[in-house]
Motif scaffolding. Structure first.
Motif, PDB file in Angstrom:
ATOM      1  N   THR A  82      29.578 -15.860 -41.011  1.00  0.00           N
ATOM      2  CA  THR A  82      30.097 -14.829 -42.351  1.00  0.00           C
ATOM      3  C   THR A  82      28.963 -14.844 -42.774  1.00  0.00           C
ATOM      4  O   THR A  82      28.468 -13.916 -43.469  1.00  0.00           O
ATOM      5  CB  THR A  82      31.224 -14.824 -42.102  1.00  0.00           C
ATOM      6  N   PHE A  83      28.481 -16.494 -43.075  1.00  0.00           N
ATOM      7  CA  PHE A  83      27.183 -16.632 -44.476  1.00  0.00           C
ATOM      8  C   PHE A  83      26.684 -15.594 -43.916  1.00  0.00           C
ATOM      9  O   PHE A  83      25.300 -15.312 -44.646  1.00  0.00           O
ATOM     10  CB  PHE A  83      27.394 -18.128 -45.094  1.00  0.00           C
ATOM     11  N   GLY A  84      25.577 -15.620 -42.418  1.00  0.00           N
ATOM     12  CA  GLY A  84      24.582 -15.326 -42.311  1.00  0.00           C
ATOM     13  C   GLY A  84      24.451 -13.745 -42.739  1.00  0.00           C
ATOM     14  O   GLY A  84      24.346 -13.061 -43.056  1.00  0.00           O
ATOM     15  N   ILE A  85      25.571 -13.408 -42.174  1.00  0.00           N
ATOM     16  CA  ILE A  85      25.963 -12.193 -42.355  1.00  0.00           C
ATOM     17  C   ILE A  85      25.371 -11.057 -43.310  1.00  0.00           C
ATOM     18  O   ILE A  85      25.488 -10.766 -43.912  1.00  0.00           O
ATOM     19  CB  ILE A  85      26.880 -11.209 -41.426  1.00  0.00           C
ATOM     20  N   ILE A  86      26.011 -12.170 -44.931  1.00  0.00           N
ATOM     21  CA  ILE A  86      26.434 -11.861 -45.972  1.00  0.00           C
ATOM     22  C   ILE A  86      25.326 -11.940 -46.372  1.00  0.00           C
ATOM     23  O   ILE A  86      24.746 -11.035 -47.233  1.00  0.00           O
ATOM     24  CB  ILE A  86      27.331 -12.721 -46.478  1.00  0.00           C
ATOM     25  N   ALA A  87      24.546 -13.641 -46.087  1.00  0.00           N
ATOM     26  CA  ALA A  87      23.006 -13.568 -46.590  1.00  0.00           C
ATOM     27  C   ALA A  87      22.361 -12.015 -46.288  1.00  0.00           C
ATOM     28  O   ALA A  87      21.389 -12.002 -46.836  1.00  0.00           O
ATOM     29  CB  ALA A  87      22.583 -14.672 -46.233  1.00  0.00           C
ATOM     30  N   HIS A  88      21.940 -11.416 -44.688  1.00  0.00           N
ATOM     31  CA  HIS A  88      21.667 -10.126 -44.118  1.00  0.00           C
ATOM     32  C   HIS A  88      21.453  -9.329 -44.884  1.00  0.00           C
ATOM     33  O   HIS A  88      20.481  -8.177 -45.950  1.00  0.00           O
ATOM     34  CB  HIS A  88      21.146 -10.604 -43.351  1.00  0.00           C
ATOM     35  N   LEU A  89      22.846  -9.259 -45.383  1.00  0.00           N
ATOM     36  CA  LEU A  89      22.798  -7.453 -46.184  1.00  0.00           C
ATOM     37  C   LEU A  89      22.706  -7.498 -47.569  1.00  0.00           C
ATOM     38  O   LEU A  89      21.638  -6.983 -48.136  1.00  0.00           O
ATOM     39  CB  LEU A  89      24.460  -7.450 -45.623  1.00  0.00           C
ATOM     40  N   LEU A  90      23.081  -9.014 -47.855  1.00  0.00           N
ATOM     41  CA  LEU A  90      22.210  -9.073 -49.459  1.00  0.00           C
ATOM     42  C   LEU A  90      21.073  -8.975 -49.862  1.00  0.00           C
ATOM     43  O   LEU A  90      20.271  -8.930 -50.955  1.00  0.00           O
ATOM     44  CB  LEU A  90      22.725 -10.365 -49.827  1.00  0.00           C
ATOM     45  N   ALA A  91      20.226  -9.546 -48.889  1.00  0.00           N
ATOM     46  CA  ALA A  91      18.803  -9.739 -48.916  1.00  0.00           C
ATOM     47  C   ALA A  91      18.216  -8.797 -48.469  1.00  0.00           C
ATOM     48  O   ALA A  91      17.152  -8.338 -48.739  1.00  0.00           O
ATOM     49  CB  ALA A  91      18.179 -10.610 -48.649  1.00  0.00           C
ATOM     50  N   ALA A  97      22.440  -7.691 -37.311  1.00  0.00           N
ATOM     51  CA  ALA A  97      23.287  -7.263 -36.209  1.00  0.00           C
ATOM     52  C   ALA A  97      23.612  -8.548 -35.296  1.00  0.00           C
ATOM     53  O   ALA A  97      24.554  -8.610 -34.028  1.00  0.00           O
ATOM     54  CB  ALA A  97      22.400  -6.379 -35.645  1.00  0.00           C
ATOM     55  N   THR A  98      22.871  -9.133 -34.943  1.00  0.00           N
ATOM     56  CA  THR A  98      22.871 -10.142 -33.773  1.00  0.00           C
ATOM     57  C   THR A  98      24.042 -10.990 -34.533  1.00  0.00           C
ATOM     58  O   THR A  98      24.774 -11.905 -33.357  1.00  0.00           O
ATOM     59  CB  THR A  98      21.588 -11.339 -33.784  1.00  0.00           C
TER      60      THR A  98
END
Length: 133
Positions: A82-91, A97-98
């Protein structure tokens, strides 16, 4: 019942391959992963912490020493992705996608693990009922 177990093992195998691949990638391409972590706003020392936690969580999912530890392993992976997805979107560093793909596999594994565990309990009750007759 057998199809649930098959789906569970397929999903767990895909999940294990993804986690092992991510950890091996973090080791082999440490400089690139460290740069990516820095771009996402995370400290570099988290690479080793997350990699170790992922391997330990995967071992718990495969060996299932007890229900409580397995639930915490699932929770840890859920938070991680969850934090990985959010971090990619915010940055604005791609769409993660992975992480989304592995997150979906994690959810499939979780729900089929519950079904397999429920099927085993039902099977034990059924055997007890037939033995008592």
């Amino acid at each position: 019942m057998k199809t649930n177990k098959t789906y569970y093992f397929i999903a767990l195998t895909l999940f294990a391959i993804a986690i092992i691949g991510a950890v091996v990638n973090s080791i082999l391409n440490y400089d690139l992963v460290a740069l990516k972590f820095t771009n996402l706003g995370y400290p570099v020392y988290l690479i080793a912490v997350i990699g170790t936690a992922q391997i330990l969580g995967l071992i718990l999912l495969i060996t299932k020493p007890n229900k409580w530890l397995v639930e915490w392993a699932y929770a840890g992976f859920f938070i991680n992705f969850t934090f990985g997805i959010i971090a990619h979107l915010l940055a604005k560093d791609g769409n993660g996608a992975t992480a989304v793909f592995v997150f979906i596999i994690l959810l499939v594994t979780y729900f089929f693990e519950k079904k397999v565990r429920h099927d085993k309990k039902f099977q034990k009750k059924e055997v007890k009922l037939t033995l008592s007759k």
